[in-house]
Write a protein that holds these residues in place. Structure first.
Motif, PDB file in Angstrom:
ATOM      1  N   MET A   1       0.854  -1.194   0.000  1.00 42.96           N
ATOM      2  CA  MET A   1       0.000   0.000   0.000  1.00 42.96           C
ATOM      3  C   MET A   1       0.888   1.241   0.000  1.00 42.96           C
ATOM      4  SD  MET A   1      -2.772   1.257   2.863  1.00 42.96           S
ATOM      5  CE  MET A   1      -3.690  -0.270   2.743  1.00 42.96           C
ATOM      6  N   SER A   2       0.609   2.200  -0.880  1.00 42.47           N
ATOM      7  CA  SER A   2       1.420   3.404  -0.929  1.00 42.47           C
ATOM      8  C   SER A   2       1.180   4.251   0.303  1.00 42.47           C
ATOM      9  CB  SER A   2       1.090   4.207  -2.189  1.00 42.47           C
ATOM     10  OG  SER A   2      -0.261   4.596  -2.186  1.00 42.47           O
ATOM     11  N   ARG A   3       2.226   4.956   0.731  1.00 42.59           N
ATOM     12  CA  ARG A   3       2.148   5.702   1.989  1.00 42.59           C
ATOM     13  C   ARG A   3       1.086   6.783   1.947  1.00 42.59           C
ATOM     14  NH1 ARG A   3       8.013   7.784   3.002  1.00 42.59           N
ATOM     15  NH2 ARG A   3       7.963   7.871   0.741  1.00 42.59           N
ATOM     16  N   GLN A   4       0.940   7.445   0.780  1.00 41.15           N
ATOM     17  CA  GLN A   4       0.015   8.568   0.744  1.00 41.15           C
ATOM     18  C   GLN A   4      -1.442   8.130   0.883  1.00 41.15           C
ATOM     19  OE1 GLN A   4       2.025   7.699  -1.760  1.00 41.15           O
ATOM     20  NE2 GLN A   4       0.901   7.552  -3.697  1.00 41.15           N
ATOM     21  N   LEU A   5      -1.708   6.798   0.741  1.00 45.64           N
ATOM     22  CA  LEU A   5      -3.084   6.322   0.854  1.00 45.64           C
ATOM     23  C   LEU A   5      -3.451   5.851   2.252  1.00 45.64           C
ATOM     24  CD1 LEU A   5      -3.479   4.240  -2.431  1.00 45.64           C
ATOM     25  CD2 LEU A   5      -4.257   6.570  -1.968  1.00 45.64           C
ATOM     26  N   ILE A   6      -2.464   5.669   3.101  1.00 44.53           N
ATOM     27  CA  ILE A   6      -2.731   5.034   4.392  1.00 44.53           C
ATOM     28  C   ILE A   6      -3.725   5.830   5.224  1.00 44.53           C
ATOM     29  CG2 ILE A   6      -1.716   4.336   6.582  1.00 44.53           C
ATOM     30  CD1 ILE A   6       0.785   3.540   5.082  1.00 44.53           C
ATOM     31  N   LEU A   7      -3.469   7.128   5.401  1.00 46.65           N
ATOM     32  CA  LEU A   7      -4.375   7.922   6.227  1.00 46.65           C
ATOM     33  C   LEU A   7      -5.744   8.048   5.574  1.00 46.65           C
ATOM     34  CD1 LEU A   7      -2.028  10.759   7.523  1.00 46.65           C
ATOM     35  CD2 LEU A   7      -2.841   8.755   8.752  1.00 46.65           C
ATOM     36  N   ASP A   8      -5.783   8.144   4.227  1.00 45.64           N
ATOM     37  CA  ASP A   8      -7.057   8.280   3.537  1.00 45.64           C
ATOM     38  C   ASP A   8      -7.911   7.029   3.681  1.00 45.64           C
ATOM     39  OD1 ASP A   8      -6.342  10.802   2.695  1.00 45.64           O
ATOM     40  OD2 ASP A   8      -5.536  10.097   0.781  1.00 45.64           O
ATOM     41  N   ARG A 212       8.863  -2.285  11.521  1.00 42.32           N
ATOM     42  CA  ARG A 212       9.703  -1.426  12.364  1.00 42.32           C
ATOM     43  C   ARG A 212       8.903  -0.977  13.570  1.00 42.32           C
ATOM     44  NH1 ARG A 212      11.217   3.074   8.187  1.00 42.32           N
ATOM     45  NH2 ARG A 212      11.789   4.189  10.091  1.00 42.32           N
ATOM     46  N   ALA A 213       9.619  -0.735  14.652  1.00 41.76           N
ATOM     47  CA  ALA A 213       8.962  -0.243  15.862  1.00 41.76           C
ATOM     48  C   ALA A 213       8.445   1.176  15.623  1.00 41.76           C
ATOM     49  CB  ALA A 213       9.946  -0.259  17.026  1.00 41.76           C
ATOM     50  N   ILE A 214       7.439   1.552  16.408  1.00 36.03           N
ATOM     51  CA  ILE A 214       6.885   2.904  16.292  1.00 36.03           C
ATOM     52  C   ILE A 214       7.810   3.885  16.994  1.00 36.03           C
ATOM     53  CG2 ILE A 214       4.960   4.403  16.915  1.00 36.03           C
ATOM     54  CD1 ILE A 214       3.120   2.007  16.667  1.00 36.03           C
ATOM     55  N   THR A 215       8.437   4.721  16.195  1.00 34.70           N
ATOM     56  CA  THR A 215       9.356   5.738  16.702  1.00 34.70           C
ATOM     57  C   THR A 215       8.999   7.066  16.049  1.00 34.70           C
ATOM     58  OG1 THR A 215      10.929   5.340  14.911  1.00 34.70           O
ATOM     59  CG2 THR A 215      11.209   4.036  16.940  1.00 34.70           C
ATOM     60  N   LEU A 216       9.612   8.141  16.536  1.00 39.49           N
ATOM     61  CA  LEU A 216       9.355   9.437  15.928  1.00 39.49           C
ATOM     62  C   LEU A 216       9.815   9.475  14.472  1.00 39.49           C
ATOM     63  CD1 LEU A 216       8.188  12.216  16.309  1.00 39.49           C
ATOM     64  CD2 LEU A 216      10.375  12.974  17.282  1.00 39.49           C
ATOM     65  N   PRO A 217      10.979   8.911  14.113  1.00 35.70           N
ATOM     66  CA  PRO A 217      11.345   8.874  12.688  1.00 35.70           C
ATOM     67  C   PRO A 217      10.313   8.136  11.824  1.00 35.70           C
ATOM     68  CG  PRO A 217      13.276   8.485  14.028  1.00 35.70           C
ATOM     69  CD  PRO A 217      12.100   8.475  14.966  1.00 35.70           C
ATOM     70  N   LEU A 218       9.727   7.035  12.345  1.00 37.85           N
ATOM     71  CA  LEU A 218       8.705   6.324  11.578  1.00 37.85           C
ATOM     72  C   LEU A 218       7.465   7.189  11.403  1.00 37.85           C
ATOM     73  CD1 LEU A 218       8.157   3.411  10.358  1.00 37.85           C
ATOM     74  CD2 LEU A 218       6.713   3.085  12.373  1.00 37.85           C
ATOM     75  N   LEU A 219       7.064   7.880  12.462  1.00 35.64           N
ATOM     76  CA  LEU A 219       5.913   8.774  12.376  1.00 35.64           C
ATOM     77  C   LEU A 219       6.168   9.873  11.353  1.00 35.64           C
ATOM     78  CD1 LEU A 219       3.208   9.939  13.331  1.00 35.64           C
ATOM     79  CD2 LEU A 219       4.452  11.055  15.217  1.00 35.64           C
ATOM     80  N   ARG A 220       7.363  10.459  11.370  1.00 40.32           N
ATOM     81  CA  ARG A 220       7.701  11.492  10.401  1.00 40.32           C
ATOM     82  C   ARG A 220       7.630  10.951   8.973  1.00 40.32           C
ATOM     83  NH1 ARG A 220      13.134  13.806  13.376  1.00 40.32           N
ATOM     84  NH2 ARG A 220      12.122  15.285  14.810  1.00 40.32           N
ATOM     85  N   GLU A 221       8.117   9.734   8.811  1.00 40.70           N
ATOM     86  CA  GLU A 221       8.123   9.110   7.482  1.00 40.70           C
ATOM     87  C   GLU A 221       6.694   8.895   6.994  1.00 40.70           C
ATOM     88  OE1 GLU A 221       9.356   4.730   6.091  1.00 40.70           O
ATOM     89  OE2 GLU A 221      11.034   5.869   6.958  1.00 40.70           O
ATOM     90  N   LEU A 222       5.832   8.410   7.890  1.00 37.28           N
ATOM     91  CA  LEU A 222       4.430   8.198   7.536  1.00 37.28           C
ATOM     92  C   LEU A 222       3.762   9.497   7.112  1.00 37.28           C
ATOM     93  CD1 LEU A 222       1.698   6.642   7.497  1.00 37.28           C
ATOM     94  CD2 LEU A 222       1.510   7.180   9.932  1.00 37.28           C
ATOM     95  N   LEU A 223       3.912  10.535   7.911  1.00 33.30           N
ATOM     96  CA  LEU A 223       3.250  11.793   7.625  1.00 33.30           C
ATOM     97  C   LEU A 223       3.829  12.458   6.381  1.00 33.30           C
ATOM     98  CD1 LEU A 223       2.766  13.225  11.218  1.00 33.30           C
ATOM     99  CD2 LEU A 223       1.071  12.155   9.737  1.00 33.30           C
ATOM    100  N   ALA A 224       5.137  12.338   6.173  1.00 34.58           N
ATOM    101  CA  ALA A 224       5.749  12.903   4.968  1.00 34.58           C
ATOM    102  C   ALA A 224       5.249  12.168   3.737  1.00 34.58           C
ATOM    103  CB  ALA A 224       7.270  12.809   5.052  1.00 34.58           C
ATOM    104  N   GLY A 225       5.125  10.847   3.837  1.00 27.70           N
ATOM    105  CA  GLY A 225       4.630  10.077   2.714  1.00 27.70           C
ATOM    106  C   GLY A 225       3.175  10.335   2.428  1.00 27.70           C
ATOM    107  N   SER A 226       2.346  10.456   3.489  1.00 34.07           N
ATOM    108  CA  SER A 226       0.918  10.685   3.285  1.00 34.07           C
ATOM    109  C   SER A 226       0.670  12.063   2.714  1.00 34.07           C
ATOM    110  CB  SER A 226       0.157  10.529   4.607  1.00 34.07           C
ATOM    111  OG  SER A 226       0.511  11.551   5.516  1.00 34.07           O
ATOM    112  N   ALA A 227       1.630  12.974   2.856  1.00 33.63           N
ATOM    113  CA  ALA A 227       1.464  14.334   2.336  1.00 33.63           C
ATOM    114  C   ALA A 227       1.917  14.452   0.885  1.00 33.63           C
ATOM    115  CB  ALA A 227       2.256  15.327   3.193  1.00 33.63           C
ATOM    116  N   ASP A 228       2.510  13.357   0.320  1.00 31.94           N
ATOM    117  CA  ASP A 228       3.026  13.436  -1.031  1.00 31.94           C
ATOM    118  C   ASP A 228       1.978  13.881  -2.036  1.00 31.94           C
ATOM    119  OD1 ASP A 228       5.493  12.673  -0.200  1.00 31.94           O
ATOM    120  OD2 ASP A 228       5.307  10.565  -0.804  1.00 31.94           O
ATOM    121  N   GLU A 229       0.742  13.335  -1.875  1.00 36.06           N
ATOM    122  CA  GLU A 229      -0.308  13.675  -2.817  1.00 36.06           C
ATOM    123  C   GLU A 229      -1.485  14.334  -2.122  1.00 36.06           C
ATOM    124  OE1 GLU A 229      -1.401  10.348  -5.159  1.00 36.06           O
ATOM    125  OE2 GLU A 229       0.628   9.933  -5.820  1.00 36.06           O
TER     126      GLU A 229
END
Length: 238
Positions: A1-8, A212-229
């Motif tokens: 699943m692409s990151r930008q779709l996860i939150l949607d 991967r464990a839930i860390t601040l870098p992982l959270l940043r990666e998720l939010l940066a990816g979900s913001a791509d589109e």
């Protein structure tokens, strides 16, 4: 699943009274649990206090009706002036945004509610706005009807209450949120518990996807990816 779709693809869970975090609103929650046909409740409070959550929790239940300012006022007007049996509960959200037709429909709805209160066609009314009844930007006769029965002001959750609720929901999922992650989310993300829960679900899914464990870098990666589109919006730098 692409990151930008996860939150949607992981919207907030369906609102219920059970997943509402009451904080200082325990009396309100109890009143809603006990709401019976023939009674009316008006809820008011600031954005993020849970007005829409509570109205959807009751108004979208089977045999009920949920309406907003964006809804066609026709069904409300027909309900208020017709002879058909009413739903057991009618919920009208964001009443301050209703236009003239919508206000006229809710005015007539209150009149039918009062006339039917002691009959077999009694129904409950639940209405919400962002301020006290007499301060609402509505026609005068409708403002007075908002105070005909019970009225409650909803309070925002404190930071401590939001932290406890989010940590509790993480624990229910078997997730471990570090103090660093929890503090960042509560400081930089939405205050609304529905959005916070959706983020938690997305973070859980993304953590499993990446193994991967839930860390601040992982959270940043998720939010940066979900913001791509995603549509651009103001944000605090990560």
């Amino acid at each position: 699943m692409s990151r930008q779709l996860i939150l949607d693809l992981l919207p907030p869970p369906r609102p219920t009274l059970e997943n509402f975090v009451p904080g200082g609103n325990g009396v309100v929650l109890q009143a809603l649990r006990e709401l019976q046909p023939g009674r009316a409740i008006y809820l008011w409070g600031p954005p993020g206090a849970g007005r829409t959550h509570l109205l959807r929790a009751l108004g979208e239940a089977p045999g009920c009706l949920y309406a907003t300012a964006a809804s066609d006022p026709g069904p409300l007007a027909e309900l208020a002036t017709g002879d058909a049996a009413p739903p057991r509960l009618v919920a009208v959200d964001d009443i301050g945004s209703l236009g003239p037709e919508g206000q006229a429909a809710v005015f007539a709805l209150y009149n039918r509610w009062r006339a039917a209160a002691q009959t077999a066609q009694a129904f409950a009314v639940l209405v919400a706005g962002d301020r006290a009844p007499m301060a609402m930007p509505l026609r005068e006769d409708l403002r007075t009807r908002l105070g005909w029965d019970l009225s409650f002001r909803l309070e925002l959750l404190s930071d401590a209450e939001r932290a406890a609720a989010l940590a509790g929901r993480a624990a229910e999922r078997g997730l471990q949120l570090s103090a660093e992650v929890l503090n960042w989310v509560l400081t930089h993300y939405a205050r609304d518990m529905g959005k916070l829960t959706a983020l938690l679900d997305a973070l859980d899914r993304y953590s499993m996807e990446k193994q991967r464990a839930i860390t601040l870098p992982l959270l940043r990666e998720l939010l940066a990816g979900s913001a791509d589109e995603a549509p651009p919006r103001p944000a605090t730098p990560l």
